[in-house]
Write a protein that holds these residues in place. Structure first.
Motif, PDB file in Angstrom:
ATOM      1  N   PHE A 783       0.860  -1.176   0.000  1.00 41.27           N
ATOM      2  CA  PHE A 783       0.000   0.000   0.000  1.00 41.27           C
ATOM      3  C   PHE A 783       0.900   1.230   0.000  1.00 41.27           C
ATOM      4  N   GLY A 784       0.571   2.238  -0.781  1.00 36.76           N
ATOM      5  CA  GLY A 784       1.457   3.388  -0.841  1.00 36.76           C
ATOM      6  C   GLY A 784       0.733   4.704  -0.971  1.00 36.76           C
ATOM      7  N   ILE A 785       1.448   5.775  -0.617  1.00 38.91           N
ATOM      8  CA  ILE A 785       0.981   7.151  -0.792  1.00 38.91           C
ATOM      9  C   ILE A 785       2.054   7.889  -1.566  1.00 38.91           C
ATOM     10  N   ASN A 786       1.647   8.595  -2.604  1.00 40.36           N
ATOM     11  CA  ASN A 786       2.577   9.365  -3.430  1.00 40.36           C
ATOM     12  C   ASN A 786       1.937  10.705  -3.724  1.00 40.36           C
ATOM     13  N   VAL A 787       2.547  11.759  -3.240  1.00 37.69           N
ATOM     14  CA  VAL A 787       2.062  13.109  -3.499  1.00 37.69           C
ATOM     15  C   VAL A 787       3.079  13.798  -4.402  1.00 37.69           C
ATOM     16  N   GLN A 788       2.674  14.122  -5.625  1.00 36.35           N
ATOM     17  CA  GLN A 788       3.564  14.816  -6.544  1.00 36.35           C
ATOM     18  C   GLN A 788       3.465  16.304  -6.291  1.00 36.35           C
ATOM     19  N   GLY A 789       4.643  16.932  -6.159  1.00 36.68           N
ATOM     20  CA  GLY A 789       4.697  18.302  -5.697  1.00 36.68           C
ATOM     21  C   GLY A 789       4.073  19.333  -6.610  1.00 36.68           C
ATOM     22  N   HIS A 790       4.732  19.642  -7.708  1.00 36.52           N
ATOM     23  CA  HIS A 790       4.279  20.700  -8.611  1.00 36.52           C
ATOM     24  C   HIS A 790       4.023  21.993  -7.833  1.00 36.52           C
ATOM     25  N   GLY A 791       4.843  22.238  -6.846  1.00 37.58           N
ATOM     26  CA  GLY A 791       4.670  23.417  -6.028  1.00 37.58           C
ATOM     27  C   GLY A 791       4.341  23.036  -4.600  1.00 37.58           C
ATOM     28  N   SER A 792       4.152  24.005  -3.762  1.00 37.41           N
ATOM     29  CA  SER A 792       3.901  23.758  -2.351  1.00 37.41           C
ATOM     30  C   SER A 792       2.484  23.258  -2.134  1.00 37.41           C
ATOM     31  N   GLY A 793       2.365  22.157  -1.381  1.00 35.05           N
ATOM     32  CA  GLY A 793       1.059  21.610  -1.046  1.00 35.05           C
ATOM     33  C   GLY A 793       1.130  20.898   0.290  1.00 35.05           C
ATOM     34  N   GLU A 794      -0.029  20.770   0.963  1.00 33.55           N
ATOM     35  CA  GLU A 794      -0.056  20.132   2.279  1.00 33.55           C
ATOM     36  C   GLU A 794      -1.331  19.299   2.397  1.00 33.55           C
ATOM     37  N   TYR A 795      -1.152  18.004   2.735  1.00 40.53           N
ATOM     38  CA  TYR A 795      -2.262  17.072   2.754  1.00 40.53           C
ATOM     39  C   TYR A 795      -2.227  16.241   4.031  1.00 40.53           C
ATOM     40  N   VAL A 796      -3.417  15.824   4.487  1.00 39.31           N
ATOM     41  CA  VAL A 796      -3.541  14.994   5.670  1.00 39.31           C
ATOM     42  C   VAL A 796      -4.300  13.725   5.286  1.00 39.31           C
ATOM     43  N   PHE A 797      -3.761  12.557   5.683  1.00 37.25           N
ATOM     44  CA  PHE A 797      -4.375  11.263   5.397  1.00 37.25           C
ATOM     45  C   PHE A 797      -4.682  10.556   6.712  1.00 37.25           C
ATOM     46  N   ASP A 798      -5.770   9.796   6.732  1.00 34.38           N
ATOM     47  CA  ASP A 798      -6.143   9.111   7.962  1.00 34.38           C
ATOM     48  C   ASP A 798      -7.042   7.913   7.648  1.00 34.38           C
ATOM     49  N   GLU A 799      -7.089   6.973   8.617  1.00 34.89           N
ATOM     50  CA  GLU A 799      -8.028   5.857   8.638  1.00 34.89           C
ATOM     51  C   GLU A 799      -8.044   5.081   7.321  1.00 34.89           C
ATOM     52  N   ILE A 800      -6.896   4.538   6.954  1.00 33.87           N
ATOM     53  CA  ILE A 800      -6.816   3.689   5.763  1.00 33.87           C
ATOM     54  C   ILE A 800      -7.292   2.289   6.126  1.00 33.87           C
ATOM     55  N   ARG A 801      -8.240   1.776   5.357  1.00 28.89           N
ATOM     56  CA  ARG A 801      -8.788   0.444   5.600  1.00 28.89           C
ATOM     57  C   ARG A 801      -8.727  -0.380   4.313  1.00 28.89           C
ATOM     58  N   ILE A 802      -8.374  -1.661   4.451  1.00 27.28           N
ATOM     59  CA  ILE A 802      -8.310  -2.593   3.329  1.00 27.28           C
ATOM     60  C   ILE A 802      -9.011  -3.873   3.738  1.00 27.28           C
ATOM     61  N   GLY A 803      -9.871  -4.383   2.873  1.00 26.42           N
ATOM     62  CA  GLY A 803     -10.596  -5.609   3.195  1.00 26.42           C
ATOM     63  C   GLY A 803     -11.202  -6.236   1.969  1.00 26.42           C
ATOM     64  N   THR A 804     -12.063  -7.226   2.196  1.00 23.46           N
ATOM     65  CA  THR A 804     -12.670  -7.948   1.084  1.00 23.46           C
ATOM     66  C   THR A 804     -14.153  -7.634   0.919  1.00 23.46           C
ATOM     67  N   SER A 805     -14.643  -6.655   1.637  1.00 25.23           N
ATOM     68  CA  SER A 805     -16.051  -6.290   1.511  1.00 25.23           C
ATOM     69  C   SER A 805     -16.234  -4.821   1.881  1.00 25.23           C
ATOM     70  N   TRP A 806     -17.406  -4.293   1.517  1.00 29.51           N
ATOM     71  CA  TRP A 806     -17.771  -2.928   1.879  1.00 29.51           C
ATOM     72  C   TRP A 806     -17.805  -2.765   3.389  1.00 29.51           C
ATOM     73  N   ASP A 807     -18.277  -3.751   4.095  1.00 29.48           N
ATOM     74  CA  ASP A 807     -18.354  -3.661   5.551  1.00 29.48           C
ATOM     75  C   ASP A 807     -16.971  -3.489   6.169  1.00 29.48           C
ATOM     76  N   ASP A 808     -15.937  -4.092   5.534  1.00 34.52           N
ATOM     77  CA  ASP A 808     -14.587  -3.987   6.084  1.00 34.52           C
ATOM     78  C   ASP A 808     -14.051  -2.562   6.040  1.00 34.52           C
ATOM     79  N   VAL A 809     -14.524  -1.754   5.089  1.00 34.20           N
ATOM     80  CA  VAL A 809     -13.893  -0.449   4.872  1.00 34.20           C
ATOM     81  C   VAL A 809     -14.844   0.719   5.078  1.00 34.20           C
ATOM     82  N   SER A 810     -16.101   0.448   5.422  1.00 29.04           N
ATOM     83  CA  SER A 810     -17.076   1.542   5.525  1.00 29.04           C
ATOM     84  C   SER A 810     -16.887   2.380   6.774  1.00 29.04           C
ATOM     85  N   GLY A 811     -16.108   1.865   7.734  1.00 32.43           N
ATOM     86  CA  GLY A 811     -15.846   2.641   8.941  1.00 32.43           C
ATOM     87  C   GLY A 811     -17.019   2.729   9.876  1.00 32.43           C
ATOM     88  N   GLN A 812     -17.975   1.835   9.735  1.00 33.78           N
ATOM     89  CA  GLN A 812     -19.179   1.860  10.588  1.00 33.78           C
ATOM     90  C   GLN A 812     -18.882   1.242  11.946  1.00 33.78           C
TER      91      GLN A 812
END
Length: 812
Positions: A783-812
């Motif tokens: 699993f990876g995150i790649n942010v291409q710059g093209h200038g100054s930018g700022e991003y926040v990532f959270d709560e990454i979920r991976i599974g085999t169904s919608w229920d696994d990743v819906s965050g309910q």
């Protein structure tokens, strides 16, 4: 017992027959791209053999005669002698014609007893010689040319391809291969994007410091490349991209070119005008044969510069009213120098065409329209020639080769201008058009390849350049895409022979076999090695000795990278090797790959909430569940750290911290981590979700995803989406809930993507914001995150979920 079997041993001529599809039939056939204006077949063939010669009647054609002889050797293995004089039967004759009907690039090819390729000048004869080369066919182990008369001339004078060597270094050898490709498809101009923010690749003797912070060619290399192209009827156009995209000049000589931290050179200074004229002179000396000079002039952040004293003074001095007028005046001033050098100026679109007087850019400057955010009809009405370089469908962009499929390019002509709607999605259904009606002052069009690594340049461009060349050369010949595709299949194989060195191909690489992933089959994958293989052979054995292996597939096409072996035994380890073939023979065996059948695998459920101490680094962190390794930084072109406060989205559970990614320059920030299990191929579906917020949104791309051939979030101008299809534009300071479904069935795999879907039920695929259909997703567990710059930018990532169904990743 030795069970080794080679591919069927037939003559190289018979192999060539099968690969090229060059066969004599009861009726004559000729496969040419681009299709000429007139082809009159007269019946019968002349034989081409080792006693044939390439003959020329004017000393100026000697270089072309030698080139044609080398090309025929690449296709037939015949080494034809090259002589000046009169042709005999079976010869190929290059002639400077005195026929008054042959003007400019018009040419004629007559085949009857011998072949005569003629035109009024070197360029026209070069075009006729390409038609001759493409027309070679084979019969009963002998090569020949169909008796015919071909009269031809291009519909458009400007037929171009652009390559970007400033962002990704291209060797001279690679550029020579691109020249060969342009020649085969009668693409007259090859524009070299020599300068950009990343590098100044032209070796200026007046200002050598411009190249010190990156890399550059030598003068001898560029002069050699120009001569190589000129001899093949391909003309190189240099591009000096200013005043925007000028960071390489600013870094190289800040005392002269710097403004206020922008990548715009200080065109308010007279000293800068002198310097740019000097650079123009230097480039014109090297690219002497080019009738054009490209000045860039796009995407320059000029607004606000009129507050600086030197710009205020220049605006007043030249009486141009404002900063846009000064910009136009500057380009016109450079245009005057370019015209003194006997060339015409080209710029990208974007300048204000409605100015008057000295603030109006010279009307003899040609404009390349690419984004169409300004109307091409308006530039035409203002008096400017327009060259069609529309993003849709003529752009090929990035290391992944984002571009339109050949069938969409075949639907284009030089009067069709198009791009995508804004805001997104960036997909075919969102295309808007700004077509113009012929006749109009549109001398032609150009395909543009941006930010491409050199190893991907030809593979990603070749199948797109062919339909472009066909449509711009003779748009009235429209027998449908299937007719074009059959012609292009033959010429593409000729291109393989022209590009290959005179040796066998390298062995296939990255050979792998599924190990316990399937219960009834083993999948073998590979990548092509070097030197342009055109077919593969796959072997299977019971030991590490390839000499005891059995051939199980001997004619896999050059586009193949995967084979499914169903003749497998449970509980037994199978060994696989591949070989590659080109015109010069078979490669050695590849490295061995081992696989076996098993119970099948599934993806582990994984959840990364980024619950680490605020301010800590992400590299080496091992928290969360379902992961098999720690986070690893792949690049550090900025700041990546844990934010103590996590993101929240209504209805999605969250806790702890988050990951903050801060871009500080033009480069990318990348990190990844392995999770337990494997995604792709064996599974019906895999789901992923994440929260993301753009605190400061830069003009770049955001990837979040798994190594399965598609990333989530990649898009131009800050969109979300799958691979190259964006679904929505990112807004600053807004938190998004992104969901992806990877449908990994055998065959055509799909990635669906939703942004902020309703949480009360599994989202329907019909309601997906975007869809990516891929031939086959990879065996991924990363699993990876790649942010291409093209200038100054700022991003926040959270709560990454991976599974085999919608229920696994819906965050309910």
């Amino acid at each position: 017992m030795n069970c080794f079997k080679s591919p069927t041993r037939v003559s190289w001529l018979a192999l060539l027959i099968g690969l090229l599809g060059f066969t004599f039939a009861a009726a004559q056939e000729v496969t040419l791209v681009p299709q000429p204006q007139s082809v009159a077949l007269s019946g019968g063939y002349i034989e081409l053999n080792g006693s044939s010669r390439v003959v020329f009647d004017d000393a100026s054609l000697a270089p072309l005669a030698k080139i044609l002889s080398e090309e025929i050797k690449a296709v037939t293995q015949f080494e034809l002698g090259v002589v000046k004089g009169k042709p005999n039967a079976g010869d190929l004759f290059l002639s400077l014609s005195k026929d008054p009907s042959l003007k400019g690039e018009a040419s004629k090819l007559t085949i009857d007893g011998h072949a005569t390729a003629e035109g009024a000048n070197y360029q026209a004869v070069a075009l006729a010689s390409v038609t001759l080369l493409q027309a070679i066919v084979e019969k009963s182990g002998k090569f020949g040319l169909p008796k015919m008369e071909v009269k031809d001339a291009p519909d458009a004078e400007y037929r171009g391809l652009m390559v970007d060597v400033a962002r990704n270094k291209h060797s001279i050898d690679n550029l020579k291969d691109i020249v060969r490709m342009c020649r085969l498809y009668k693409v007259r101009y090859l524009q070299i994007h020599l300068t950009d923010d990343q590098s100044f690749t032209f070796p200026s003797t007046a200002y050598p410091a411009l190249s010190k912070h990156a890399w550059s060619y030598s003068l001898d290399e560029l002069k050699d490349l120009v001569a190589f192209a000129d001899a093949r009827g391909v003309t190189l156009i240099p591009e000096l991209d200013i005043p925007g995209h000028g960071n390489s000049l600013v870094l190289g000589m800040p005392e002269l070119f710097a403004t206020d931290g922008r990548n715009v050179i200080n065109f308010g200074k007279d000293e800068v005008r002198v310097a740019i004229k000097t650079l123009i002179d230097e480039m014109c000396e090297v690219f002497e044969s080019s009738p054009y000079f490209h000045l860039g002039a796009d995407e320059a952040a000029i607004h606000g510069l009129d507050g600086r004293p030197e710009f205020k003074e220049a605006i007043k001095k030249y009486g141009v009213g404002d900063i846009e007028g000064l910009f136009n005046h500057f380009i016109s001033d450079m245009n005057a120098r370019i015209k003194e050098r006997g060339k015409k100026t080209i710029v990208w679109e974007g300048f204000n065409y409605s100015k008057d007087g000295d603030a109006k850019m010279d009307e003899d400057v040609a404009v390349m329209m690419f984004d169409n955010y300004k109307d091409p009809a308006a530039y035409l009405a203002a008096g400017y020639p327009v060259i069609n370089t529309s993003w849709y469908p003529l752009y090929v962009v990035g290391g992944g080769g984002f571009g339109m499929p050949p069938e969409l390019i075949y639907d284009w002509d030089r009067y069709k201008f198009a791009n995508y709607t804004d805001p997104f999605p960036r997909r075919a259904s969102s295309v808007f058009r700004k077509d113009v009606k012929p006749p109009a002052n549109i001398p032609g069009g150009q395909m543009c390849s941006w930010e491409m690594p050199e190893e991907n340049e030809i593979p990603y461009v070749r199948h797109r350049l062919a339909p472009f060349a066909d449509r711009i050369w003779n748009p009235s010949n429209d027998k449908g895409y299937d007719d074009f595709a059959s012609r292009a299949a033959a010429t593409d194989r000729v291109l393989d022979f022209l590009l290959a060195e005179h040796r066998v191909p390298d062995a296939p690489k990255q050979v792998g076999a599924s190990d316990g992933l399937f219960s009834n089959r083993i999948r073998v994958g590979w990548e092509a090695g070097g030197n342009y293989p055109v077919r593969f052979a796959l072997y299977r054995g019971d030991s590490d000795d390839p000499g005891k292996a059995t051939l199980i597939a001997g004619d896999l096409p050059k586009t193949a990278s995967l084979h499914v072996d169903t003749d497998v035994e449970a509980g037994k380890e199978h060994h696989y090797w591949l070989k590659a073939w080109n015109r010069w023979g078979w490669s050695d065996f590849s490295a061995v790959a081992k696989g076996q059948v098993g119970e099948g695998m599934s993806a582990a459920k994984a959840h990364e909430p980024f619950d680490y101490d605020g301010g800590s680094a992400i590299d080496g962190q091992t928290g969360g569940e379902g992961f098999a390794s720690a986070w690893k930084l792949l690049s550090e072109n900025g700041t990546i750290k844990i934010d103590g406060k996590g993101l929240s989205y209504p209805g999605v559970s969250s806790s702890g911290g988050a990951l903050r990614v801060i871009c500080e320059n033009q480069e990318s920030l990348q990190l990844d981590r392995n999770f337990k299990g494997t995604v792709g191929r064996s599974l019906e579906e895999v789901w992923m979700s994440f929260l993301v917020r753009g605190e400061k949104v830069a003009d770049g791309h955001v990837f979040v995803g798994m190594n399965t051939g598609g990333g989530i979030g990649k898009a131009w101008t800050n969109g979300f989406g799958v691979t190259n299809n964006a679904s929505r534009q990112m807004k600053p300071e807004e938190t998004y809930f992104a969901v992806a479904k990877y449908d990994c069935r055998d065959g055509a795999d799909r990635i669906y993507f939703w942004l902020n879907p309703a949480l009360d039920a599994e989202p329907a695929t019909a309601d997906a914001d975007t869809l990516s259909i891929q031939e086959d997703l990879g065996l991924g567990n990363r699993f990876g995150i790649n942010v291409q710059g093209h200038g100054s930018g700022e991003y926040v990532f959270d709560e990454i979920r991976i599974g085999t169904s919608w229920d696994d990743v819906s965050g309910q």
